[in-house]
Scaffold this motif. Structure first.
Motif, PDB file in Angstrom:
ATOM      1  N   ARG A 223      63.013  68.673  42.097  1.00  0.00           N
ATOM      2  CA  ARG A 223      61.800  67.861  42.023  1.00  0.00           C
ATOM      3  C   ARG A 223      61.384  67.629  40.567  1.00  0.00           C
ATOM      4  NH1 ARG A 223      57.499  70.552  45.526  1.00  0.00           N
ATOM      5  NH2 ARG A 223      57.712  72.179  43.923  1.00  0.00           N
ATOM      6  N   GLY A 224      61.407  68.698  39.763  1.00  0.00           N
ATOM      7  CA  GLY A 224      60.994  68.583  38.373  1.00  0.00           C
ATOM      8  C   GLY A 224      61.890  67.655  37.573  1.00  0.00           C
ATOM      9  N   GLU A 225      63.211  67.796  37.745  1.00  0.00           N
ATOM     10  CA  GLU A 225      64.145  66.928  37.025  1.00  0.00           C
ATOM     11  C   GLU A 225      63.913  65.461  37.368  1.00  0.00           C
ATOM     12  OE1 GLU A 225      68.378  68.027  36.817  1.00  0.00           O
ATOM     13  OE2 GLU A 225      67.795  69.903  37.768  1.00  0.00           O
ATOM     14  N   THR A 226      63.668  65.180  38.639  1.00  0.00           N
ATOM     15  CA  THR A 226      63.487  63.791  39.068  1.00  0.00           C
ATOM     16  C   THR A 226      62.202  63.206  38.502  1.00  0.00           C
ATOM     17  OG1 THR A 226      64.659  64.359  41.116  1.00  0.00           O
ATOM     18  CG2 THR A 226      63.464  62.274  41.079  1.00  0.00           C
ATOM     19  N   LEU A 227      61.130  63.989  38.502  1.00  0.00           N
ATOM     20  CA  LEU A 227      59.864  63.492  37.969  1.00  0.00           C
ATOM     21  C   LEU A 227      59.965  63.209  36.471  1.00  0.00           C
ATOM     22  CD1 LEU A 227      57.366  65.835  39.869  1.00  0.00           C
ATOM     23  CD2 LEU A 227      57.816  63.413  40.312  1.00  0.00           C
ATOM     24  N   VAL A 228      60.601  64.107  35.744  1.00  0.00           N
ATOM     25  CA  VAL A 228      60.764  63.900  34.304  1.00  0.00           C
ATOM     26  C   VAL A 228      61.648  62.684  34.039  1.00  0.00           C
ATOM     27  CG1 VAL A 228      61.766  64.878  32.207  1.00  0.00           C
ATOM     28  CG2 VAL A 228      60.317  66.284  33.670  1.00  0.00           C
ATOM     29  N   ARG A 229      62.704  62.538  34.822  1.00  0.00           N
ATOM     30  CA  ARG A 229      63.599  61.388  34.633  1.00  0.00           C
ATOM     31  C   ARG A 229      62.868  60.079  34.935  1.00  0.00           C
ATOM     32  NH1 ARG A 229      69.224  61.295  34.226  1.00  0.00           N
ATOM     33  NH2 ARG A 229      70.228  59.358  34.834  1.00  0.00           N
ATOM     34  N   GLY A 230      61.987  60.084  35.935  1.00  0.00           N
ATOM     35  CA  GLY A 230      61.200  58.894  36.225  1.00  0.00           C
ATOM     36  C   GLY A 230      60.312  58.511  35.055  1.00  0.00           C
ATOM     37  N   PHE A 231      59.669  59.506  34.452  1.00  0.00           N
ATOM     38  CA  PHE A 231      58.826  59.243  33.277  1.00  0.00           C
ATOM     39  C   PHE A 231      59.664  58.651  32.145  1.00  0.00           C
ATOM     40  CE2 PHE A 231      57.560  60.908  29.108  1.00  0.00           C
ATOM     41  CZ  PHE A 231      56.322  60.299  28.971  1.00  0.00           C
ATOM     42  N   ARG A 232      60.836  59.226  31.917  1.00  0.00           N
ATOM     43  CA  ARG A 232      61.678  58.740  30.825  1.00  0.00           C
ATOM     44  C   ARG A 232      62.197  57.340  31.094  1.00  0.00           C
ATOM     45  NH1 ARG A 232      64.866  64.512  30.069  1.00  0.00           N
ATOM     46  NH2 ARG A 232      63.296  65.485  28.706  1.00  0.00           N
ATOM     47  N   PRO A 326      61.485  68.534  49.699  1.00  0.00           N
ATOM     48  CA  PRO A 326      61.520  68.839  48.265  1.00  0.00           C
ATOM     49  C   PRO A 326      62.458  69.993  47.929  1.00  0.00           C
ATOM     50  CG  PRO A 326      59.486  69.645  49.255  1.00  0.00           C
ATOM     51  CD  PRO A 326      60.163  68.812  50.301  1.00  0.00           C
ATOM     52  N   VAL A 327      63.160  69.856  46.809  1.00  0.00           N
ATOM     53  CA  VAL A 327      63.995  70.919  46.255  1.00  0.00           C
ATOM     54  C   VAL A 327      63.301  71.393  44.986  1.00  0.00           C
ATOM     55  CG1 VAL A 327      66.254  71.541  45.336  1.00  0.00           C
ATOM     56  CG2 VAL A 327      66.071  69.858  47.174  1.00  0.00           C
ATOM     57  N   THR A 328      62.789  72.617  44.983  1.00  0.00           N
ATOM     58  CA  THR A 328      61.966  73.074  43.871  1.00  0.00           C
ATOM     59  C   THR A 328      62.809  73.327  42.624  1.00  0.00           C
ATOM     60  OG1 THR A 328      62.169  75.414  44.430  1.00  0.00           O
ATOM     61  CG2 THR A 328      60.396  74.176  45.495  1.00  0.00           C
ATOM     62  N   THR A 329      62.163  73.175  41.485  1.00  0.00           N
ATOM     63  CA  THR A 329      62.824  73.456  40.216  1.00  0.00           C
ATOM     64  C   THR A 329      63.215  74.927  40.135  1.00  0.00           C
ATOM     65  OG1 THR A 329      61.510  71.720  39.181  1.00  0.00           O
ATOM     66  CG2 THR A 329      62.560  73.303  37.705  1.00  0.00           C
ATOM     67  N   HIS A 330      62.371  75.815  40.671  1.00  0.00           N
ATOM     68  CA  HIS A 330      62.638  77.252  40.640  1.00  0.00           C
ATOM     69  C   HIS A 330      63.947  77.573  41.360  1.00  0.00           C
ATOM     70  CE1 HIS A 330      61.785  81.545  40.575  1.00  0.00           C
ATOM     71  NE2 HIS A 330      62.043  81.588  41.870  1.00  0.00           N
ATOM     72  N   ALA A 331      64.129  77.014  42.545  1.00  0.00           N
ATOM     73  CA  ALA A 331      65.346  77.292  43.316  1.00  0.00           C
ATOM     74  C   ALA A 331      66.584  76.763  42.599  1.00  0.00           C
ATOM     75  CB  ALA A 331      65.223  76.667  44.704  1.00  0.00           C
ATOM     76  N   ALA A 377      71.983  74.815  33.391  1.00  0.00           N
ATOM     77  CA  ALA A 377      70.747  75.578  33.588  1.00  0.00           C
ATOM     78  C   ALA A 377      69.651  75.082  32.642  1.00  0.00           C
ATOM     79  CB  ALA A 377      71.005  77.066  33.368  1.00  0.00           C
ATOM     80  N   ARG A 378      70.030  74.775  31.411  1.00  0.00           N
ATOM     81  CA  ARG A 378      69.037  74.243  30.463  1.00  0.00           C
ATOM     82  C   ARG A 378      68.483  72.910  30.952  1.00  0.00           C
ATOM     83  NH1 ARG A 378      73.377  75.545  26.803  1.00  0.00           N
ATOM     84  NH2 ARG A 378      73.052  77.618  25.875  1.00  0.00           N
ATOM     85  N   LEU A 379      69.361  72.084  31.510  1.00  0.00           N
ATOM     86  CA  LEU A 379      68.909  70.800  32.049  1.00  0.00           C
ATOM     87  C   LEU A 379      67.927  71.013  33.195  1.00  0.00           C
ATOM     88  CD1 LEU A 379      69.241  67.713  31.954  1.00  0.00           C
ATOM     89  CD2 LEU A 379      71.124  67.941  33.567  1.00  0.00           C
ATOM     90  N   ALA A 380      68.220  71.999  34.054  1.00  0.00           N
ATOM     91  CA  ALA A 380      67.320  72.280  35.175  1.00  0.00           C
ATOM     92  C   ALA A 380      65.985  72.842  34.699  1.00  0.00           C
ATOM     93  CB  ALA A 380      67.993  73.262  36.133  1.00  0.00           C
TER      94      ALA A 380
END
Length: 501
Positions: A223-232, A326-331, A377-380
């Motif tokens: 979820r976090g990666e997708t939201l950040v990518r949308g902003f970018r 949703p797939v959490t960033t933590h997982a 892992a850094r990307l996640a």
């Protein structure tokens, strides 16, 4: 962008090759006497072939490239036939979205074929071919792919000197528990929302919203990666539109000027893709404006509509990843870190065997795998350290984890280098140190932190045994300390306080 590391100038060489490949493909199509739409179709096909095919070896790349027309041409035909039947066209588009994302479970080849299928349908909406246009367009695609393959495998082959791309985190999940299936559902919902909202805004350019939603899901896993990518994506598009007003509008379809600036954009797309999604989208946006100029339909209103459609696509993607399976960033980060820890454990085992005289042990190979997994892992973890993340504690914890992971990578790399030294000799302290590192990894994987008494005993023993000038032992102790430091942040609840011994 220009200061990012580029080992062996790989990004520079791939970007330069892409300019040559796409340029020669367009020239080859134009030489056959086909029109501008065919040249654009061929150029985009060549660009996608050079961009999306990322198999680990040349044989795999050749096989995937050969499969591209088998996927793309039927999709192109369906787009042309269904263009005047909007309900069927939209259903087919969403079906391609689902299949394209679902195919990512089959690795780089599935990912490349899925992207090519989606973009072929997308380009058909852009160019609006009729059924009678299919023969020249199909010929342009085949010719462009052949030229791109000639450049890639004949004129300028670039051998991969890095390990193959990391596979998705392992697991035996089935159905909606499988990550690729969940993301296929998310992407389909996101593109469906974007399609409806995009058509409400424009009956002619609605597909830009769908394209924005689709590309936001490429190379994301949480979820976090997708939201950040949308902003970018929105940021890159807005800045690209501003540049388009200064560049594409004055050029207004002039062939020579357009060709020159498009070549710069192609170079920029390939050179920045691995380091900055915003910059990549900037170059994509400028290039698209120039292509609209070639077609004679470019104006400021069209560029403004492009921004609005991109924003709609980003909002659709955000809604899908937050509310649909949703797939959490933590997982996701935990899955990648666990894989990296396993590679670290195996690398330490190989280093111990090599130091003991086993020439077959290869810790360098394990370190290369570790670097690849730590990169993923850094990307996640990137969304957690993003400036827009409002959770300070989670941001601080993510930075701590990133620092400790970097320390682990540096120490493992140094240890592998020492083990490869033919002058290095077996030392009982090295065997003991490797065993302690392996046990520290096992504790982390068992979600078990060492007790305070054990920590104090380990610290005392390390201080007593630490030899001056013994680099291998020093690296092992530093590696053990970094692993001990990871126990707190990795064993704490995602939004709870940081656990300490």
């Amino acid at each position: 962008m220009f200061t990012a590391p580029d080992p062996e100038r790989l990004r520079l060489r791939q970007a330069s090759r892409a300019v040559i490949g796409v340029g020669l493909a367009v020239l080859a199509v134009a030489a056959t006497g086909l029109d501008v739409r065919a040249a654009i179709t061929g150029g985009l096909a060549a660009l996608l072939a050079l961009f999306t095919v990322t198999d680990a070896d040349v044989r795999g790349q050749a096989g995937t490239t050969a499969l591209l027309p088998l996927v793309g041409l039927p999709v192109l035909a369906s787009a042309a036939v269904l263009h005047d039947a909007p309900p069927l066209r939209d259903a087919a588009f969403l079906g391609i979205v689902f299949a394209g994302v679902y195919a990512r479970r089959y690795g780089p080849r599935g990912n490349a074929l899925g992207i090519f299928a989606f973009m072929t349908f997308f380009v058909a909406q852009f160019l609006r071919p009729a059924p009678q246009d299919l023969p020249p367009l199909a010929g342009a695609v085949l010719l462009a792919l052949a030229v791109a393959a000639l450049v890639r495998f004949g004129l300028w082959p670039i051998e991969r000197r890095t390990p193959p791309p990391a596979a998705p985190p392992p697991g035996d999940e089935r159905g909606l528990r499988r990550p690729t299936t969940r993301q296929a559902v998310q992407a389909t919902v996101a593109c469906g929302l974007a399609l409806l909202a995009g058509q409400a805004l424009s009956h002619e350019r609605w597909y830009w919203a769908v394209g924005a939603a689709w590309w936001i899901f490429v190379n994301t896993a949480s979820r976090g990666e997708t939201l950040v990518r949308g902003f970018r994506r929105v940021l890159g598009t807005v800045v690209g539109i501003a540049a388009g007003l200064l560049v594409a509008l004055p050029v207004d379809g002039h062939p020579a000027a357009t060709a020159g600036i498009v070549a710069v954009c192609v170079f920029g797309i390939f050179y920045t893709a691995a380091v900055s999604y915003s910059w990549m989208m900037f170059f994509v946006t400028v290039m698209v404006g120039l292509l609209y100029g070639l077609l004679g339909v470019l104006d400021a209103g069209l560029l403004a509509l492009r921004v609005a459609e991109t924003l709609i696509g980003a909002l659709g993607a955000a809604a899908a990843v937050v509310f649909v399976l949703p797939v959490t960033t933590h997982a996701t980060t935990n899955a990648w870190i666990r894989r990296a820890l396993v590679a670290l454990q195996r690398g330490t085992e190989d280093a111990a065997r090599r130091l003991a005289g086993d020439a077959a042990a290869d810790p360098a190979r394990r370190v290369a795998e570790l670097e690849l997994l730590l990169g993923r892992a850094r990307l996640a973890l990137a969304p957690l350290v993003h400036p827009l993340n409002p959770y300070r504690e989670r941001k601080a914890r993510a930075r701590l984890v990133l620092g400790l992971l970097d320390e682990c990578a540096a120490r493992a790399h140094a240890l592998a280098g020492i083990a490869a030294d033919p002058e290095a000799s077996h030392d009982a302290r090295l065997t003991e140190g490797c065993q302690r590192v392996e046990e520290a990894v096992r504790r982390l994987l068992r979600q078990q932190a060492p007790g305070a008494a054990e920590d104090r005993r380990a610290d005392a023993e390390c201080a007593h045994r630490q030899p001056e000038g013994d680099r291998a032992v020093a690296h092992l102790h530093a590696l053990e300390a970094a692993l001990a430091g990871l126990a707190g942040p990795l064993h704490s609840a995602p939004r709870g306080p940081l656990r300490t011994a």
